[in-house]
Design a protein around this motif. Structure first.
Motif, PDB file in Angstrom:
ATOM      1  N   LEU A   1     -57.243  -6.032  85.770  1.00 32.11           N
ATOM      2  CA  LEU A   1     -56.287  -5.243  86.331  1.00 32.11           C
ATOM      3  C   LEU A   1     -55.115  -5.698  85.834  1.00 32.11           C
ATOM      4  CD1 LEU A   1     -57.001  -5.995  90.318  1.00 32.11           C
ATOM      5  CD2 LEU A   1     -57.131  -3.580  89.150  1.00 32.11           C
ATOM      6  N   ASP A   2     -54.058  -4.641  85.625  1.00 31.98           N
ATOM      7  CA  ASP A   2     -52.680  -5.204  85.652  1.00 31.98           C
ATOM      8  C   ASP A   2     -51.800  -4.417  86.572  1.00 31.98           C
ATOM      9  OD1 ASP A   2     -49.879  -5.607  84.596  1.00 31.98           O
ATOM     10  OD2 ASP A   2     -50.101  -4.182  82.796  1.00 31.98           O
ATOM     11  N   ALA A   3     -51.350  -5.274  87.431  1.00 30.88           N
ATOM     12  CA  ALA A   3     -50.617  -5.177  88.717  1.00 30.88           C
ATOM     13  C   ALA A   3     -49.036  -4.685  88.271  1.00 30.88           C
ATOM     14  CB  ALA A   3     -50.585  -6.274  89.773  1.00 30.88           C
TER      15      ALA A   3
ATOM     16  N   LEU B   1     -50.823  -0.475  91.932  1.00 30.22           N
ATOM     17  CA  LEU B   1     -51.255  -1.287  90.924  1.00 30.22           C
ATOM     18  C   LEU B   1     -51.333  -0.288  89.644  1.00 30.22           C
ATOM     19  CD1 LEU B   1     -54.070  -3.623  92.233  1.00 30.22           C
ATOM     20  CD2 LEU B   1     -51.664  -3.931  92.449  1.00 30.22           C
ATOM     21  N   GLN B   2     -50.891  -1.055  88.589  1.00 29.53           N
ATOM     22  CA  GLN B   2     -50.671  -0.063  87.484  1.00 29.53           C
ATOM     23  C   GLN B   2     -51.672   0.316  86.548  1.00 29.53           C
ATOM     24  OE1 GLN B   2     -47.002  -0.661  84.850  1.00 29.53           O
ATOM     25  NE2 GLN B   2     -48.572  -1.476  83.394  1.00 29.53           N
ATOM     26  N   GLU B   3     -52.798  -0.597  86.304  1.00 29.85           N
ATOM     27  CA  GLU B   3     -53.644  -0.569  85.282  1.00 29.85           C
ATOM     28  C   GLU B   3     -55.256  -0.990  86.023  1.00 29.85           C
ATOM     29  OE1 GLU B   3     -52.776  -1.839  81.492  1.00 29.85           O
ATOM     30  OE2 GLU B   3     -50.752  -1.154  81.651  1.00 29.85           O
TER      31      GLU B   3
ATOM     32  N   ILE C   1     -49.711 -10.140  74.149  1.00 30.62           N
ATOM     33  CA  ILE C   1     -48.712  -9.957  72.833  1.00 30.62           C
ATOM     34  C   ILE C   1     -48.496  -8.603  72.653  1.00 30.62           C
ATOM     35  CG2 ILE C   1     -48.514 -10.761  70.702  1.00 30.62           C
ATOM     36  CD1 ILE C   1     -48.567 -13.164  72.488  1.00 30.62           C
ATOM     37  N   LYS C   2     -47.127  -8.390  72.717  1.00 33.28           N
ATOM     38  CA  LYS C   2     -46.859  -6.744  72.175  1.00 33.28           C
ATOM     39  C   LYS C   2     -45.534  -7.005  71.465  1.00 33.28           C
ATOM     40  CE  LYS C   2     -47.514  -4.641  76.968  1.00 33.28           C
ATOM     41  NZ  LYS C   2     -46.614  -4.674  78.205  1.00 33.28           N
ATOM     42  N   PRO C   3     -45.743  -6.890  70.191  1.00 31.70           N
ATOM     43  CA  PRO C   3     -44.904  -7.368  68.865  1.00 31.70           C
ATOM     44  C   PRO C   3     -43.460  -6.927  69.407  1.00 31.70           C
ATOM     45  CG  PRO C   3     -46.663  -6.646  68.115  1.00 31.70           C
ATOM     46  CD  PRO C   3     -47.058  -6.447  69.525  1.00 31.70           C
TER      47      PRO C   3
ATOM     48  N   ILE D   1     -56.473 -10.568  85.797  1.00 26.51           N
ATOM     49  CA  ILE D   1     -55.357  -9.875  86.349  1.00 26.51           C
ATOM     50  C   ILE D   1     -53.959 -10.199  85.760  1.00 26.51           C
ATOM     51  CG2 ILE D   1     -55.214 -11.305  88.561  1.00 26.51           C
ATOM     52  CD1 ILE D   1     -54.219  -8.888  90.211  1.00 26.51           C
ATOM     53  N   GLU D   2     -53.227  -9.112  85.408  1.00 26.49           N
ATOM     54  CA  GLU D   2     -51.992  -9.423  84.817  1.00 26.49           C
ATOM     55  C   GLU D   2     -50.733  -9.133  85.540  1.00 26.49           C
ATOM     56  OE1 GLU D   2     -52.264  -6.785  81.265  1.00 26.49           O
ATOM     57  OE2 GLU D   2     -50.129  -6.221  81.112  1.00 26.49           O
ATOM     58  N   ASP D   3     -49.794  -9.835  85.352  1.00 29.41           N
ATOM     59  CA  ASP D   3     -48.468  -9.730  86.151  1.00 29.41           C
ATOM     60  C   ASP D   3     -48.914  -9.406  87.626  1.00 29.41           C
ATOM     61  OD1 ASP D   3     -46.760 -10.159  83.948  1.00 29.41           O
ATOM     62  OD2 ASP D   3     -46.385  -8.002  83.546  1.00 29.41           O
ATOM     63  N   ALA D   4     -49.534 -10.444  88.089  1.00 27.40           N
ATOM     64  CA  ALA D   4     -50.080 -10.311  89.563  1.00 27.40           C
ATOM     65  C   ALA D   4     -48.772 -10.505  90.533  1.00 27.40           C
ATOM     66  CB  ALA D   4     -51.178 -11.313  89.811  1.00 27.40           C
TER      67      ALA D   4
ATOM     68  N   VAL E   1     -58.246  -7.100  72.890  1.00 24.84           N
ATOM     69  CA  VAL E   1     -57.078  -5.954  72.691  1.00 24.84           C
ATOM     70  C   VAL E   1     -57.005  -4.991  73.696  1.00 24.84           C
ATOM     71  CG1 VAL E   1     -57.126  -6.021  69.994  1.00 24.84           C
ATOM     72  CG2 VAL E   1     -58.508  -4.591  71.483  1.00 24.84           C
ATOM     73  N   LYS E   2     -55.658  -4.667  74.182  1.00 22.34           N
ATOM     74  CA  LYS E   2     -55.458  -3.932  75.299  1.00 22.34           C
ATOM     75  C   LYS E   2     -54.874  -2.407  74.734  1.00 22.34           C
ATOM     76  CE  LYS E   2     -52.214  -4.019  78.882  1.00 22.34           C
ATOM     77  NZ  LYS E   2     -51.904  -3.867  80.027  1.00 22.34           N
ATOM     78  N   ILE E   3     -56.040  -1.652  74.687  1.00 18.88           N
ATOM     79  CA  ILE E   3     -55.457  -0.258  74.070  1.00 18.88           C
ATOM     80  C   ILE E   3     -55.401   1.236  74.723  1.00 18.88           C
ATOM     81  CG2 ILE E   3     -55.505  -1.330  71.692  1.00 18.88           C
ATOM     82  CD1 ILE E   3     -58.564  -0.246  71.733  1.00 18.88           C
TER      83      ILE E   3
ATOM     84  N   GLY F   1     -50.056 -13.291  81.867  1.00 16.17           N
ATOM     85  CA  GLY F   1     -48.699 -12.829  81.649  1.00 16.17           C
ATOM     86  C   GLY F   1     -48.373 -11.790  80.973  1.00 16.17           C
ATOM     87  N   ASP F   2     -47.469 -10.873  81.082  1.00 18.03           N
ATOM     88  CA  ASP F   2     -46.765  -9.880  80.143  1.00 18.03           C
ATOM     89  C   ASP F   2     -45.315  -9.907  80.390  1.00 18.03           C
ATOM     90  OD1 ASP F   2     -46.147  -7.479  79.005  1.00 18.03           O
ATOM     91  OD2 ASP F   2     -47.117  -6.321  80.313  1.00 18.03           O
ATOM     92  N   ASP F   3     -45.186  -9.077  81.604  1.00 20.12           N
ATOM     93  CA  ASP F   3     -43.453  -9.116  81.754  1.00 20.12           C
ATOM     94  C   ASP F   3     -43.101 -10.686  82.073  1.00 20.12           C
ATOM     95  OD1 ASP F   3     -43.712  -6.507  81.801  1.00 20.12           O
ATOM     96  OD2 ASP F   3     -43.434  -6.005  83.980  1.00 20.12           O
TER      97      ASP F   3
HETATM   98 ZN    ZN Z   1     -48.570  -5.135  81.727  1.00 20.79          ZN
END
Ligand code: ZN
Ligand code: PGA
Length: 398
Positions: A233-235, A154-156, A326-328, A275-278, A377-379, A301-303
């Protein structure tokens, strides 16, 4: 506002990789700069990123017609850029070039109108917002996956801070917890130094993928911080599988078994909220099943969604997500990022505005979060170059 000239500069991001900075010079010779970050665990539906050399050619194209224009809003600048490019992937101008120009020009416009950028964006895209609120701060304490050289799939592992009173106090407490986590890990694993991943999180090996959650939960508990800090989490699951199957801790998982595994995580960790991008970026069914399994949690959702209004609309409609990153620079202009946020708001999907793993000293994402009254915000970890975003939060919310 007239754009007199656009300059381009090659700079380095926090990983030491080249990225671009755009300088917009207005009719009065004032210079406005924007730097563009870069992702490493990117969704395949993200728009293109141009090299510095290709970016120069793109800027030449913009220069050909820009001087004849007068811009009165953020949307007008972006419509002009989209008019030149005209491709969904931003193949002609490059998503990074467009975003650099979009932000630098918005800064020029705001300066000319004696306004803040977030105020202009709020007026143009989110004029219905009446209540100011401080977003949750999703701070990456432990890095794994593609952002680290350790054994975590898992990434984060995110500590999510709720600001009840002052932002500076919350950030201070988050820094204390980050340090306490480092001290605990050193003792627990008998290490003199702990490796740090791309976003500033600790990136040592762990016995399994759940252990960092359990450590963070125990530290929050011990310090009586449950009212202020929870967990996420960000999987980034596209890195360990797809709809065809997943491999975690060297074991194979079907989508259904992975849903069960995450359900168990949520059961074992009472502080785990999101949990993001599970699942992989094409495994919408996995997201739908998880949403049903843990209806009160945030399935992000991200990817999967890549800041694309249509993707957000579709996935929210299918019941795959109830929160979105949201990533511009996944989409290329402020206007389109705002379109994505509007789509999320229409569906009651929570909005988390995010940095990238390769960052610069540009804190535009915090201005965007303020403009749309984002839920979060995810920073990154509260350390090193990531502190730039925390400090901008302090500035905008105090
Ligand atoms: Zn992500
Ligand atoms: P990236 O990762 O910036 O490397 O794409 C961040 C994330 O997956 O949220």
């Amino acid at each position: 506002m007239k754009i007199h000239e656009i300059e381009l500069r090659k700079i380095f991001d926090s990983r030491g990789e080249p990225t671009i900075e755009v300088i917009v010079i207005d009719g009065e010779g004032r210079r406005f700069t924007a730097a563009v970050p870069s992702g490493k665990s990117k969704g395949t539906r993200e728009v293109s990123t141009f090299s510095f050399e290709d970016a120069r050619v793109a800027v030449d194209k913009i220069r050909e017609t820009v001087a004849a224009k007068v811009f009165e809003g953020v949307g007008e600048i972006d419509a002009f850029l989209l008019g030149i490019d005209g491709t969904p992937e931003k193949k002609i101008l490059g998503g990074n070039v467009m975003l650099g120009v979009s932000i630098a020009a918005a800064r020029a416009l705001a300066h000319g109108m004696k306004r803040e950028v977030w105020e202009l964006i709020r007026e143009e895209y989110f004029s219905d917002i009446v209540e100011e609120r401080v977003p949750l701060i999703l701070s990456n304490f432990v890095n794994g996956g593609g952002h680290a050289n350790n054994n975590l799939d898992l990434q984060e592992y995110l500590v999510i801070a709720r600001t009840n009173g002052s932002v500076i106090k919350t950030v201070g407490k988050l820094i204390d917890l980050y340090r306490a986590t480092g001290e605990f890990l050193k003792k627990q694993y008998k290490l003199n130094n702990i490796p740090i991943g791309d976003e500033g999180g600790y990136s040592l090996d762990f016995p399994d993928n759940f252990e960092p959650l359990s450590i963070l939960e125990a530290l929050i508990d011990e310090n009586d911080l449950e009212n202020e800090f929870i967990l996420g989490l960000d999987a980034a699951a596209s890195h360990f599988g797809s709809e065809k199957g997943y491999v975690l801790e060297k074991k194979k998982y079907t989508r259904e078994k992975l849903v069960e595994k995450y359900k168990e995580y949520f059961k074992k960790s009472k502080l785990l909220l999101s949990i993001e991008d599970a699942f992989g970026e094409n495994d919408t069914e996995g997201f739908i099943q998880l949403r049903k399994a843990v209806p009160e949690k945030w399935v992000v959702g991200d990817d999967l969604t890549t800041t694309n209004a249509k993707e957000i609309e579709n996935h929210a409609g299918e019941g795959a997500i109830n929160a979105v990153i949201i990533k511009p620079n996944q989409i290329g202009t402020i206007a389109e990022a705002c379109g994505a946020i509007q789509a999320a708001r229409r569906h009651g999907v929570k909005i988390i505005v995010s940095h990238r793993s390769g960052e610069t000293e540009d804190a535009f994402v915090i201005e965007l979060a303020k403009a749309c009254a984002a839920d979060g915000v995810k920073i990154g970890a509260p350390v090193k170059e990531r502190l730039i975003k925390f400090n901008e939060l302090i500035r905008l919310y105090s």
